[in-house]
Design a protein around this motif. Structure first.
Motif, mmCIF file in Angstrom:
data_model
loop_
_atom_site.group_PDB
_atom_site.id
_atom_site.type_symbol
_atom_site.label_atom_id
_atom_site.label_comp_id
_atom_site.label_asym_id
_atom_site.label_seq_id
_atom_site.Cartn_x
_atom_site.Cartn_y
_atom_site.Cartn_z
ATOM 1 N N ILE A 93 0.871 -1.171 0.000
ATOM 2 C CA ILE A 93 0.000 0.000 0.000
ATOM 3 C C ILE A 93 0.908 1.222 0.000
ATOM 4 C CG2 ILE A 93 -1.637 1.356 1.346
ATOM 5 C CD1 ILE A 93 -2.793 -1.275 2.409
ATOM 6 N N SER A 94 0.788 2.048 -1.040
ATOM 7 C CA SER A 94 1.666 3.206 -1.156
ATOM 8 C C SER A 94 0.947 4.532 -0.937
ATOM 9 C CB SER A 94 2.344 3.219 -2.526
ATOM 10 O OG SER A 94 1.388 3.252 -3.569
ATOM 11 N N ALA A 95 -0.396 4.497 -0.855
ATOM 12 C CA ALA A 95 -1.151 5.727 -0.595
ATOM 13 C C ALA A 95 -2.552 5.363 -0.135
ATOM 14 C CB ALA A 95 -1.224 6.602 -1.845
ATOM 15 N N ILE A 96 -3.091 6.176 0.775
ATOM 16 C CA ILE A 96 -4.455 5.985 1.290
ATOM 17 C C ILE A 96 -5.140 7.341 1.318
ATOM 18 C CG2 ILE A 96 -5.901 5.130 3.173
ATOM 19 C CD1 ILE A 96 -3.470 3.570 4.210
ATOM 20 N N GLY A 97 -6.338 7.420 0.739
ATOM 21 C CA GLY A 97 -7.114 8.655 0.776
ATOM 22 C C GLY A 97 -8.499 8.400 1.322
ATOM 23 N N LEU A 106 -18.274 11.255 -4.160
ATOM 24 C CA LEU A 106 -17.584 10.932 -2.914
ATOM 25 C C LEU A 106 -16.364 10.045 -3.196
ATOM 26 C CD1 LEU A 106 -17.663 11.335 0.144
ATOM 27 C CD2 LEU A 106 -19.064 9.261 0.306
ATOM 28 N N SER A 107 -16.530 9.072 -4.085
ATOM 29 C CA SER A 107 -15.421 8.193 -4.454
ATOM 30 C C SER A 107 -14.292 8.990 -5.116
ATOM 31 C CB SER A 107 -15.909 7.104 -5.410
ATOM 32 O OG SER A 107 -16.959 6.352 -4.849
ATOM 33 N N TYR A 108 -14.670 9.890 -5.999
ATOM 34 C CA TYR A 108 -13.689 10.732 -6.692
ATOM 35 C C TYR A 108 -12.895 11.562 -5.676
ATOM 36 C CZ TYR A 108 -11.817 14.383 -9.761
ATOM 37 O OH TYR A 108 -10.987 15.250 -10.423
ATOM 38 N N ALA A 109 -13.585 12.103 -4.678
ATOM 39 C CA ALA A 109 -12.908 12.911 -3.664
ATOM 40 C C ALA A 109 -11.896 12.077 -2.882
ATOM 41 C CB ALA A 109 -13.940 13.523 -2.713
ATOM 42 N N ALA A 110 -12.244 10.817 -2.587
ATOM 43 C CA ALA A 110 -11.304 9.940 -1.879
ATOM 44 C C ALA A 110 -10.064 9.659 -2.723
ATOM 45 C CB ALA A 110 -12.006 8.634 -1.491
ATOM 46 N N VAL A 111 -10.262 9.436 -4.017
ATOM 47 C CA VAL A 111 -9.122 9.186 -4.907
ATOM 48 C C VAL A 111 -8.228 10.424 -4.989
ATOM 49 C CG1 VAL A 111 -8.414 8.659 -7.267
ATOM 50 C CG2 VAL A 111 -10.353 7.443 -6.249
ATOM 51 N N GLN A 112 -8.822 11.600 -5.090
ATOM 52 C CA GLN A 112 -8.031 12.828 -5.139
ATOM 53 C C GLN A 112 -7.246 13.031 -3.856
ATOM 54 O OE1 GLN A 112 -7.592 14.754 -7.940
ATOM 55 N NE2 GLN A 112 -8.720 13.017 -8.812
ATOM 56 N N ASN A 113 -7.865 12.698 -2.725
ATOM 57 C CA ASN A 113 -7.164 12.784 -1.448
ATOM 58 C C ASN A 113 -5.983 11.812 -1.420
ATOM 59 O OD1 ASN A 113 -7.219 11.616 1.724
ATOM 60 N ND2 ASN A 113 -7.271 13.837 1.504
ATOM 61 N N MET A 114 -6.176 10.624 -1.969
ATOM 62 C CA MET A 114 -5.104 9.626 -2.062
ATOM 63 C C MET A 114 -3.944 10.139 -2.918
ATOM 64 S SD MET A 114 -5.196 5.952 -3.983
ATOM 65 C CE MET A 114 -4.835 6.781 -5.554
ATOM 66 N N VAL A 147 -8.918 4.060 9.678
ATOM 67 C CA VAL A 147 -8.039 3.766 10.817
ATOM 68 C C VAL A 147 -6.611 3.563 10.331
ATOM 69 C CG1 VAL A 147 -7.602 2.211 12.748
ATOM 70 C CG2 VAL A 147 -9.966 2.718 12.084
ATOM 71 N N LEU A 148 -6.454 2.836 9.247
ATOM 72 C CA LEU A 148 -5.125 2.596 8.695
ATOM 73 C C LEU A 148 -4.472 3.904 8.239
ATOM 74 C CD1 LEU A 148 -3.474 0.013 8.350
ATOM 75 C CD2 LEU A 148 -4.289 -0.114 5.990
ATOM 76 N N LYS A 149 -5.266 4.791 7.666
ATOM 77 C CA LYS A 149 -4.734 6.095 7.238
ATOM 78 C C LYS A 149 -4.285 6.915 8.448
ATOM 79 C CE LYS A 149 -6.006 10.413 4.892
ATOM 80 N NZ LYS A 149 -4.687 10.605 4.251
ATOM 81 N N ALA A 167 -13.074 5.498 0.950
ATOM 82 C CA ALA A 167 -11.619 5.396 1.073
ATOM 83 C C ALA A 167 -11.051 4.837 -0.223
ATOM 84 C CB ALA A 167 -11.229 4.516 2.253
ATOM 85 N N ALA A 168 -9.886 5.338 -0.608
ATOM 86 C CA ALA A 168 -9.192 4.861 -1.804
ATOM 87 C C ALA A 168 -7.776 4.456 -1.416
ATOM 88 C CB ALA A 168 -9.159 5.949 -2.872
#
Length: 367
Positions: free
Chosen positions: A4-8, A93-101, A329-331, A207-208
């Motif tokens: 796992i290299s990024a979490i958003g 909402l999914s798009y926002a999580a990916v952008q945060n990632m 939690v992992l983030k 979450a992404a």
């Protein structure tokens, strides 16, 4: 290997205190004085301060936009109405999580994504959220798509297992996992014990996660080992069904006890697979299904609340968002990693219908 290299993460803009939601539900459920006190006691004991929803109605005392303005809230929203609203809101909402990632991986090219895994148990349509994400994110049209549907709060583990398998089969694989749940669409107003408990806990979030076979990104989390257990005796204590007026949750007060009875054995099996024991674990990423579940796990494993602090923070600020919750939690842990944490293990758990207990060990790599 896979990492796992990024979490958003992302949540809807509507944020409500437990007190606001309790006011709405007391009215919507037409509770007696005694039942209203019972509901508020459950809310107060939940360990939750605020929750997010795609619906603004939970903070209103009238002029509702989704629910009926009649005193009895009839006609109550049908399943089809709820799923239409899901389709209208899940993508953003999914798009926002990916952008945060992507904020953790500046310059990462989404065109390099080879696999997309989409997780959801609170809504469905076809062509689905996976296809909408391909279009909106401008992913390659030949990206391999997989859906993990209707598995509940532990589904992120199955998505990560799928991503892990892809990366082990092809070290150049880059897997985007997206977990999106709009639990608040399925509020039920019949005053059963199950509904009182569910109405006190669930919320909306996404979450992404980016999983790669090869990466030099730091920090990263190596997916080291998975283990699951099916507690058949709890089959009737947690369930999720499609009804005429939304999805219906079965959630008994016995769930924490069932998890407590099985978690030590599951943990021992998992840690034996990697030649370790519980004393070597510094970080815990536990799905906060509820305060009593967290306390039961602490008792069973002999860990203190301080080690479980990430789960309590997520529970307090977001509630239980089903599948993305454990990734929140992992983030929380991931964002605080420093070079001194290199090679430390993270022990993670999540639970859901079946009654299913999922676990995994991740290894921190900062070099």
């Amino acid at each position: 290997m896979s990492h796992i290299s990024a979490i958003g993460t992302a949540n809807p803009s509507h944020r409500f205190s437990q007190s606001q939601i309790a006011d709405f539900m007391t009215r919507a459920m037409q509770l007696s004085y005694e039942d209203g006190r019972k509901l508020r006691a459950i809310f107060n004991a939940s360990g939750i301060s605020h929750r997010h929803s795609v619906l603004e109605d939970y903070g209103r005392s009238g002029e509702f936009t989704f629910y009926s303005n009649a005193a009895d809230f009839e006609p109550f929203p049908s399943t089809s109405k709820r799923l239409r609203f899901f389709k209208e809101n899940a993508l953003n909402l999914s798009y926002a999580a990916v952008q945060n990632m992507l904020g953790q991986r500046p310059g990462f090219d989404l065109k390099s994504i080879t696999h997309l895994v989409v997780v959801c148990c609170t809504g469905m349509y076809a062509p689905g959220l996976d296809v909408d994400l391909v279009k909106t994110l401008s992913l390659s049209t030949n990206v391999q798509r997989t859906g993990v549907n209707f598995m509940g709060c532990y589904a992120a583990f199955n998505a990560l297992k799928v991503a892990d398998a892809f990366c082990k089969a092809d070290v150049k694989a880059k897997v985007l996992v997206v977990c999106t749940e709009l639990c608040s669409l399925h509020f039920q107003k019949v005053a059963t014990e199950d509904n009182l408990l569910a109405n006190a806990l669930f919320a909306d979030g996404s979450a992404a996660v980016l999983v790669e076979g090869e990466t030099t990104a730091t920090p990263r989390l190596r997916l080291e080992s998975f283990c699951n257990e099916l507690a058949i005796e709890g089959e009737g204590d947690m369930a999720w069904a499609i009804g005429d007026l939304g999805f219906e949750m079965k959630l008994s007060t016995y769930v924490p006890d069932i998890i407590k009875s099985g978690i030590a054995r599951l943990t021992a099996t998992l840690l034996k697979n990697i030649g370790s024991d519980i004393s070597a674990i510094r970080f815990f990423a536990i799905h906060p299904g509820g305060r009593k579940i967290l306390e039961s796990i602490e008792d069973a494993l002999g860990i203190d609340k301080e080690k479980n602090a990430p789960a309590y923070r997520v529970l307090k600020n977001y509630g239980n968002m089903s599948s993305p919750t454990v990734l929140f939690v992992l983030k929380d842990i991931f964002d605080g990693l420093t070079p001194e944490h290199n090679d430390q293990p993270i022990l993670s758990f999540a639970f859901g219908p079946g009654l299913t207990l999922e676990s995994m060990v991740l290894r921190i790599e900062t070099e």
